[in-house]
Scaffold this motif. Structure first.
Motif, PDB file in Angstrom:
ATOM      1  N   GLU A 104       0.818  -1.212   0.000  1.00 30.03           N
ATOM      2  CA  GLU A 104       0.000   0.000   0.000  1.00 30.03           C
ATOM      3  C   GLU A 104       0.854   1.265   0.000  1.00 30.03           C
ATOM      4  N   LYS A 105       2.147   1.106  -0.224  1.00 26.04           N
ATOM      5  CA  LYS A 105       3.057   2.242  -0.228  1.00 26.04           C
ATOM      6  C   LYS A 105       3.846   2.352  -1.529  1.00 26.04           C
ATOM      7  N   CYS A 106       3.937   1.263  -2.279  1.00 23.74           N
ATOM      8  CA  CYS A 106       4.776   1.204  -3.472  1.00 23.74           C
ATOM      9  C   CYS A 106       4.048   0.374  -4.524  1.00 23.74           C
ATOM     10  N   PRO A 107       4.147   0.715  -5.790  1.00 24.96           N
ATOM     11  CA  PRO A 107       3.464  -0.072  -6.825  1.00 24.96           C
ATOM     12  C   PRO A 107       4.123  -1.422  -7.043  1.00 24.96           C
ATOM     13  N   TYR A 108       3.334  -2.390  -7.496  1.00 22.63           N
ATOM     14  CA  TYR A 108       3.871  -3.685  -7.891  1.00 22.63           C
ATOM     15  C   TYR A 108       4.663  -3.551  -9.188  1.00 22.63           C
ATOM     16  N   ASP A 109       4.091  -2.816 -10.139  1.00 22.89           N
ATOM     17  CA  ASP A 109       4.659  -2.692 -11.486  1.00 22.89           C
ATOM     18  C   ASP A 109       5.662  -1.541 -11.515  1.00 22.89           C
ATOM     19  N   PRO A 110       6.923  -1.801 -11.890  1.00 23.11           N
ATOM     20  CA  PRO A 110       7.915  -0.701 -11.925  1.00 23.11           C
ATOM     21  C   PRO A 110       7.636   0.332 -12.996  1.00 23.11           C
TER      22      PRO A 110
ATOM     23  N   THR B 156      -0.446   6.151  -6.665  1.00 20.72           N
ATOM     24  CA  THR B 156      -0.111   5.245  -7.753  1.00 20.72           C
ATOM     25  C   THR B 156      -1.247   4.247  -7.917  1.00 20.72           C
ATOM     26  N   ARG B 157      -1.057   3.309  -8.821  1.00 19.83           N
ATOM     27  CA  ARG B 157      -1.903   2.130  -8.891  1.00 19.83           C
ATOM     28  C   ARG B 157      -1.120   1.027  -8.167  1.00 19.83           C
ATOM     29  N   TYR B 158      -1.513   0.710  -6.952  1.00 19.31           N
ATOM     30  CA  TYR B 158      -0.671  -0.096  -6.081  1.00 19.31           C
ATOM     31  C   TYR B 158      -0.645  -1.562  -6.515  1.00 19.31           C
ATOM     32  N   GLU B 159      -1.762  -2.240  -6.376  1.00 21.46           N
ATOM     33  CA  GLU B 159      -1.785  -3.666  -6.644  1.00 21.46           C
ATOM     34  C   GLU B 159      -1.970  -3.927  -8.133  1.00 21.46           C
ATOM     35  N   PHE B 160      -1.880  -5.223  -8.476  1.00 23.05           N
ATOM     36  CA  PHE B 160      -1.835  -5.601  -9.885  1.00 23.05           C
ATOM     37  C   PHE B 160      -3.095  -5.166 -10.630  1.00 23.05           C
ATOM     38  N   ARG B 161      -4.262  -5.383 -10.033  1.00 27.35           N
ATOM     39  CA  ARG B 161      -5.529  -5.041 -10.693  1.00 27.35           C
ATOM     40  C   ARG B 161      -6.301  -3.957  -9.940  1.00 27.35           C
ATOM     41  N   SER B 162      -5.649  -3.220  -9.095  1.00 27.31           N
ATOM     42  CA  SER B 162      -6.340  -2.203  -8.298  1.00 27.31           C
ATOM     43  C   SER B 162      -6.512  -0.915  -9.088  1.00 27.31           C
TER      44      SER B 162
END
Length: 761
Positions: A81-87, A104-110
């Protein structure tokens, strides 16, 4: 490697574990780009620790790093919840008074989200019934301390800059076949703690407005930086835009400046409302509850009993949920961009404020491009003057970060391949007063002998002119002593006099003999970016040429030439070849080249006929024997036409066998060409018929040639002729000249190779 006496540089290796990398690959991610630990956030958390977050192969982690020891801790924090999964996702983050504000868009499908962590009251944006963010890509975030010296007791605010899909009504200028993306600025209050029953753990102060610069709906926000000038009320935002994908045939960038007051006016104006009937956002003209939805808690709110966002009435919170978008647009200062530059894509901005010698403060912009260049510019009034352009990275790659260090007097430029340290001031490259003044660099000034950095010396005696860029030097013309370059050409030739301009803004001015100004309108003279081109020179073109670089009224001597045009030298007939003779010689070479090829083809055909005839004799008479045993090598030699006529006369008079029953070919064993040493045993054989005449055209379309050979040997050749030149071959009824004329007539419409191979003549 550090120098003796220096400490070793501190370094942290924070790599994703093999297990996480394998898990990342199993999810279908790229093991060459995505399945690594991309550090997306690094800021100072407090006086003792830094805080960093990385994607960690699609398993984000965060860590508090001891600033003194500069070592990773033994325990890591969850970073989902602080950094995106996707660089590759757009991301921005700030640490404000111990709280971590990220977007950002945090999780993969969030969905994209603005969140606050490391705080006793974590918050995020609302997702229902309306999405406050519509496929947003975040660019930057800025803290503005509006609580300082605020007359209304206002709160500090965090401003977010991003692009998202447009939902409001568009103009006819926009192409309806494409989904529009617009630039936005949003804000939240630092003291927001969410609602009590409505908007629990959600922002109650979220508002957003559209940011326009140059071409609405066709511009993409790339970078934002800010300056406060010592007080929040003077805060300005600089933003770089590029054209969107719809403009595929053109690349351009625009830089706009926005004041904090313009942003505040938009957030204090009318709201917009989503209309289900049209599925568009339109202006809301209904009643607005009190206190004003989206505003921070102020002294006015506290006097009415609203001490925090949890005290706000439900009507205000319901209104906030349904009206996050403002109607007014945030327009740039002056209503237009500071800079519009074609063929450039700016990717990052950084800004510094410099006190000049005239007592004014100037904003210096550092603009990184998408192909590894750095543009340094100064803001003067309502425009930008580009001071210099420097290629920072050899490989074409976008500049990803720009950080100014006043302590080091340097700019740190980051890209995928590494980080480069660039000095803020490069005054030494300006070698004259004119160059130093024309650069209009606030960091530099002329001291009478050299261009020096103003931060390193007393300003007494220094000359600088940022406003006009043409005052301070002793005269308006820099007639420095340059060595004369001599140029001598023949009349009718062309000559180029090079003159490289030191500035892209300068104009080339050419003078002939000190008075005549040369321009594009004059005959046989062409002025270009590389110099002066004189075509088809005449004697009157002789003289002294000077090239000046003229910029803002100043002229600097860049080149000086002495041109001499010699009259055309008469050429004797023996010394020079007329053009028609040269053309005829070239044609003769082509004919000789073709003649050699065709003659070889003719000889091969004759030899094949003879061998076929000999084969027939062998079948009829037995083995063909020629004299005594000799070496195996033989030479075929053509005999003149007399032997054929002699054979005919003998047939008529004596009706006996021919002297040469093999068709007037002497087959000579070995290498000796003398007929006396090669006796031939006469055989009683019948007289064969003469071979049929050769066709006028061979199978390759080339005409038959007379018996003249061209022997190829590298780049040399030799003409071989028969001994009896006056005689004509019995296979041809015309002379060599007549045959050659026929060949040329047949071949005149045939395509010839203009340039022969290197191995031929």
């Amino acid at each position: 490697m550090p120098l003796p006496g220096q400490q070793s540089p501190l370094m942290i290796h924070w790599e994703a574990s093999p297990e996480k990398q394998m898990d990342c690959q199993q999810k279908g991610k790229n093991n060459k780009t995505e399945c690594f630990n991309h550090v997306r956030f690094l800021q100072r958390l407090n006086s003792t620790h830094l805080y960093a977050c990385g994607t960690y192969a699609f398993h984000p982690l965060c860590a508090a790093i001891d600033a003194n020891r500069f070592m990773l801790p033994s325990h890591f924090e969850e970073g989902k919840e602080k950094c995106p999964y996707d660089p590759a996702r757009g991301y921005t983050g700030l640490i404000v008074d111990g709280g971590l504000y990220t977007a950002t868009r945090y999780e993969f499908r969030s969905l994209p989200d603005i969140r606050r962590n490391l705080h006793q009251r974590p918050l995020k944006t609302e997702e229902s019934p309306l999405h406050w963010l519509n496929d947003a890509e975040f660019v930057a975030s800025v803290l503005v301390r509006e609580s300082r010296d605020s007359p209304v007791g206002d709160d500090d605010k965090i401003y977010y800059f991003f692009t998202e899909r447009a939902g409001e009504e568009t103009t006819s200028f926009f192409d309806k076949s494409h989904v529009a993306r617009v630039a936005r600025v949003a804000r939240v209050c630092k003291s927001d703690v969410g609602g009590k029953k409505i908007l629990q753990r959600k922002w109650t102060s979220f508002m957003k407005a559209r940011l326009v610069c140059y071409i609405p709906y066709y511009e993409v926000l790339r970078s934002v930086c800010s300056l406060d000038g010592g007080g929040w009320a003077s805060t300005v935002f600089y933003a770089a835009f590029t054209l969107s994908a719809q403009w595929r045939t053109m690349e351009a960038s625009a830089v706009c400046r926005y004041s904090i007051s313009a942003v505040q006016r938009a957030f204090e104006g009318p709201y917009m409302e989503y209309q289900d009937s049209t599925r568009k956002w339109a202006r809301y003209d209904g009643a607005v509850p009190e206190p004003r939805p989206g505003s921070c808690i102020t002294d006015h709110s506290r006097r009415k009993g609203y001490n925090s966002s949890q005290d706000l009435p439900n009507s205000v919170l319901d209104f906030v949920k349904l009206h996050p978008l403002m109607f007014e647009e945030v327009k740039p200062a002056g209503g237009e961009p500071l800079l519009v530059k074609k063929s450039v894509a700016y990717s990052r901005l950084a800004v510094d404020r410099v006190q000049a010698l005239d007592g004014r403060s100037y904003d210096v912009l550092f603009m990184g491009t998408g192909d590894g260049w750095l543009h340094k510019a100064v803001v003067v009034g309502s425009g930008i003057h580009i001071v210099e352009e420097v290629q920072v990275f050899r490989d074409l790659q976008p500049v990803e970060s720009l950080v100014i260090s006043h302590a080091q007097r340097s700019l740190y430029v980051g890209a995928a391949s590494g980080i480069v340290q660039v000095p803020l001031a490069t005054c030494a490259r300006y070698t004259s007063c004119y160059d130093c003044i024309l650069a209009r660099d606030p960091y530099c000034a002329w001291d009478g002998r050299a261009c020096r950095a103003t931060a390193t010396m007393d300003s007494t005696g220094l000359v600088q002119d940022i406003q006009s860029g043409n005052k301070g030097c002793r005269s308006i013309s820099g007639r420095g002593s340059l060595p004369w370059k001599n140029r001598t050409v023949l009349q009718g030739d062309d000559v180029l006099l090079p003159c490289d301009q030191r500035s892209n803004l300068a104009r080339a001015v050419w003078l002939l003999n000190g008075s005549e100004v040369l321009g594009m309108g004059q005959d046989r003279l062409r002025v270009g970016v590389d110099g002066l081109l004189v075509t088809d020179t005449l004697p009157q073109h002789s003289g002294e040429y000077r090239c000046y670089g003229e910029e803002r009224g100043l002229q600097t001597l860049l080149a000086a030439y002495s041109l001499t045009v010699l009259p055309e030298i008469p050429r004797s007939p023996t010394a020079a070849t007329p053009p028609h003779a040269a053309s005829q010689a070239a044609n003769d070479m082509k004919v000789a080249y073709i003649s050699a090829i065709v003659t070889l083809v003719v000889l091969c055909a004759v030899l094949s006929t003879i061998l076929l005839y000999m084969s027939c004799l062998e079948k009829r008479k037995g083995k063909y024997v020629l004299g005594e045993p000799r070496p195996s090598s033989v030479e075929l030699q053509t005999v003149s036409a007399n032997c054929l006529r002699k054979g005919h006369r003998e047939e008529e008079e004596e009706e006996e066998e021919l002297t040469y029953p093999d068709g007037c070919l002497r087959i000579i064993p070995g290498e000796a060409p003398t007929a006396a040493t090669s006796p031939i045993k006469e055989l009683p054989v019948a007289v064969p018929p003469l071979p049929p005449p050769l066709p006028a055209e061979l199978t390759n379309g080339m005409g038959a040639l007379p018996n003249v050979l061209r022997k190829m040997n590298g780049n040399s050749y030799m003409l071989l002729q028969q001994q009896e030149e006056p005689l004509v071959s019995p296979l041809y009824s015309a002379s060599f000249t007549e045959e050659l004329s026929k060949i040329l007539e047949k071949r005149k419409h045939t395509q010839l190779v203009e340039k022969l191979d290197e191995s031929s003549v």
